[in-house]
Scaffold this motif. Structure first.
Motif, PDB file in Angstrom:
ATOM      1  N   GLN A  81       0.850  -1.192   0.000  1.00 21.64           N
ATOM      2  CA  GLN A  81       0.000   0.000   0.000  1.00 21.64           C
ATOM      3  C   GLN A  81       0.889   1.246   0.000  1.00 21.64           C
ATOM      4  N   LEU A  82       0.574   2.158  -0.897  1.00 19.24           N
ATOM      5  CA  LEU A  82       1.273   3.446  -0.907  1.00 19.24           C
ATOM      6  C   LEU A  82       0.566   4.350   0.108  1.00 19.24           C
ATOM      7  N   VAL A  83       1.311   4.905   1.054  1.00 18.62           N
ATOM      8  CA  VAL A  83       0.684   5.719   2.103  1.00 18.62           C
ATOM      9  C   VAL A  83       0.370   7.112   1.541  1.00 18.62           C
ATOM     10  N   ILE A  97       5.522   5.479  10.042  1.00 21.48           N
ATOM     11  CA  ILE A  97       5.619   5.398   8.577  1.00 21.48           C
ATOM     12  C   ILE A  97       5.062   6.702   8.001  1.00 21.48           C
ATOM     13  N   SER A  98       5.771   7.261   7.023  1.00 23.38           N
ATOM     14  CA  SER A  98       5.381   8.586   6.517  1.00 23.38           C
ATOM     15  C   SER A  98       4.636   8.487   5.196  1.00 23.38           C
ATOM     16  N   VAL A  99       3.892   9.562   4.894  1.00 26.82           N
ATOM     17  CA  VAL A  99       3.200   9.676   3.602  1.00 26.82           C
ATOM     18  C   VAL A  99       4.255   9.546   2.492  1.00 26.82           C
ATOM     19  N   GLY A 100       3.932   8.807   1.456  1.00 26.16           N
ATOM     20  CA  GLY A 100       4.867   8.621   0.347  1.00 26.16           C
ATOM     21  C   GLY A 100       5.620   7.311   0.448  1.00 26.16           C
ATOM     22  N   GLN A 101       5.680   6.726   1.665  1.00 26.49           N
ATOM     23  CA  GLN A 101       6.366   5.432   1.794  1.00 26.49           C
ATOM     24  C   GLN A 101       5.392   4.303   1.446  1.00 26.49           C
ATOM     25  N   VAL A 102       5.956   3.119   1.251  1.00 28.68           N
ATOM     26  CA  VAL A 102       5.122   1.972   0.892  1.00 28.68           C
ATOM     27  C   VAL A 102       5.120   0.969   2.048  1.00 28.68           C
TER      28      VAL A 102
END
Ligand code: COA
Length: 579
Positions: free
Chosen positions: A38-40, A90-95
């Protein structure tokens, strides 16, 4: 609302085109393994651009459910989720990459192992986020008996074997906690500065279960309930610290009953206790139907641990909590006890075997985890793939396993005795001196429960100028959980304040040793003794491998004689027990 379960699992699991397409490049993928990536996106994150734990729990639950249903071939529900420790945000943009796989099927329930990692796409860096074990129950027609799993790889064999021990711990969890909480100190000890009244942290919120929240049977998804619970818990935690808290752990919990589309779910959260750098929030979920409401059903309770991180990512000191009188004081006290139990469990259960010190101090609050550790260490050793036959003398075989800093050995012999009889005779260390020349005496120090006991063992002196060795060992005996499992008797050292080292003996330790007994035919069984050799044993092992001594052979022939001599007597005892 009735999407067919089988088509759902087939559709949502990795499409077969993709699986066969990957087959040439990727290693063999076991039958129940499900992968989800999932892509965050900003819609999954909180105001700090970090993935909300609730969303992660939803993904984990979905992936695990798909894996369980792939094995069961029918709809499955989440029964419980073991402790989860979140190592990173986990940050936005990470998978986020999730792998779920059934470790073992029991009767109607299965343990699913879930591994979560996250990845930075630009740099390709990857981190392990968390590991979890969930139990799913198959909801077929009538009594369900799931087909057994056949583990293939070493890792699968280890997980399959230890899953039985985790299940034991899971099913005893409620009683374990009740027993330990009954012993927790009554002093609430709330003295300190900056006290926040617990009442100020109380949160109550209601949710309506809509079709998007439900699975294909119309029940609210376990992950959705966990996400709602995490939401109210975060608000309660924020009210204590007046900052943005981060969820660091969720304690093992049980889905007591389902909630359906159209149900209202009432969620309540309150901070139970604030420690120096972390706090425990208690959350409760109740479901009820359309108003005028029939009685509420308690569907779930959970304890979540939050921390507040500073700019460097270090946990910040927290204000203290002033509990509400009576029930609040009880929760405050219990939260302190759970904090100790949680630390013991995390340390003992999730450590790799080689990271646990040789002798762990024994106390009531870690007894379940130490016996889990004892049995799972032996089962892990048994399931290793690299055992090598080092020597064979008539019917006794000696195998060795070289790994890291350990040289382990295993002796094996086939005896004309049933596995149950051999188990009964070998599981009492007080009888070992009858066949093992190294044992002098073994005294029962504490009967922990029906299957676990602590013994003080004294060895024979090899020479008059040396003191005899003594050991304080935890002996854990386990009957097979299913056909194909061995009988197990595991030993490991513990330390007991009542039995400190003395001048009379040289205190010695065993990290992992014990017996595994497999039925071979109706009348014969394979008896194997394992020992993860510590330096104290090294000389004995290497001398035997090199053929300089036949000590191991003599000991195991004596073991066989002991078993044969006593089997009739033992058969009588087993029969009387059955009556
Ligand atoms: N942890 C793990 N497994 C558990 C458990 C727990 N706390 N409690 C029960 N189980 C297992 C039992 O070991 C048994 O397994 P087995 O058949 O392999 O031996 C199985 O569940 C059924 O046991 P039973 O005593 O009949 O359970 P139950 O009547 O308490 O029902 C549930 C268990 C899970 C089916 C029931 O509690 C339920 O419906 N819970 C809600 C599920 C839900 O809605 N989840 C979220 C939505 S998917």
């Amino acid at each position: 609302w009735e999407p067919p379960c089988t088509s759902f699992s087939r559709k949502t699991a990795a499409p077969s085109r993709l699986r066969s397409g990957m087959a040439s490049a990727a290693p063999r993928r076991p039958g129940t393994e499900v992968q989800m990536s999932q892509l965050v996106l900003p819609c999954h994150s909180n105001h700090r651009g970090e993935l909300g734990a609730g969303q992660l729990l939803k993904w984990m639950d979905t992936a695990a459910c798909l894996s369980a249903e792939r094995h069961a071939g029918c709809p499955c529900v989440t029964a419980s989720m073991d402790d989860i420790y979140f190592e990173h945000t986990i940050s936005v943009g990470q998978v986020v990459n999730i792998k779920a796989k059934v470790n073992r099927a029991f009767n109607s329930s299965m343990e699913v192992g879930i591994q979560v990692s996250h990845e930075e796409l630009c740099s390709g860096r990857r981190w392990s986020t968390c590991k979890a074990f969930a139990t799913f129950v198959a909801q077929g027609q009538g009594d369900v008996k799931l087909k057994p799993l056949s583990p293939q790889t070493e890792e699968e064999k280890i997980e399959h074997s230890i899953a039985a021990e985790r299940r034991r711990m899971r099913l005893a969890h409620k009683d374990t906690l009740k027993d330990l909480l009954a012993r927790c100190p009554r002093d609430t000890g709330t003295a300190g500065s900056a006290v926040v009244p617990a009442a100020e942290t109380r949160v109550e919120s209601v949710e309506l279960v809509l079709p998007p929240h439900a699975n294909h049977q119309g029940n609210a998804f376990g992950g959705q309930i966990m996400a709602w619970m995490e939401n109210v818990a975060t608000i309660a935690a924020s009210r204590l610290c007046r900052a943005h808290p981060t969820l660091s752990a969720i304690e093992m919990f049980h889905f007591r009953g389902p909630s359906h589309v159209g149900d209202r779910v009432l969620l309540k959260a309150i901070v139970n206790n604030a420690f120096k750098n972390s706090m425990e929030v208690g959350v409760c979920a109740e479901a009820y139907g359309q108003e005028p409401a029939p009685s509420r059903r308690h569907i779930n309770s959970a304890f979540m641990t939050f921390v507040v991180l500073d700019e460097q990512g270090r946990p910040r000191a927290l204000p203290r909590l002033q509990p509400e009188p009576q029930d609040g004081e009880r929760r405050y006290r219990e939260a302190s006890a759970r904090q100790k139990i949680r630390l013991d469990r995390k340390y003992i259960v999730s450590c790799r075997q080689s990271e646990v010190p040789l002798s762990v101090p024994w106390d009531q609050s870690n007894k379940v985890y130490l016996s889990y550790n004892n049995v799972s260490a032996l089962k892990t050793l048994v399931a290793k793939a690299n055992w090598v036959l080092a020597r064979e003398q008539e019917k006794v075989r000696m195998y060795t396993l070289e790994e890291d800093q350990f040289l382990s050995f295993r002796m094996e012999i086939t005896v004309r005795i049933t596995a149950a009889q051999a188990f009964s005779l070998l599981s009492d260390p007080r009888r070992r001196h009858e066949w093992d020349g190294h044992y002098a005496t073994a005294e029962l120090v504490q009967q922990v429960d029906e299957d676990d006991a602590i013994y003080h063992v004294v060895s024979r002196t090899p020479s008059p100028e040396n003191k005899p060795q003594d050991f304080v060992i935890l002996a854990s005996r386990r009957k097979p959980c299913d056909k194909g499992d061995p009988y197990v008797v595991a030993f490991r050292s513990v330390t007991l304040p009542t039995h400190p080292p003395t001048n009379t003996f040289t205190r010695s330790e065993t990290l992992c040793s014990g017996f595994c007994i497999w039925p071979e035919t109706e009348e014969t069984s394979k008896v194997a003794y394992y020992n993860q050799a510590t330096p104290a044993y090294l000389n004995y092992v290497t001398t035997n491998i090199a053929g300089l001594s036949s000590n191991f052979y003599a000991t195991f022939v004596a073991c066989e004689k002991f078993l044969l001599k006593n089997k009739d007597e033992d058969e009588l005892i087993l029969r009387l027990r059955d009556l």
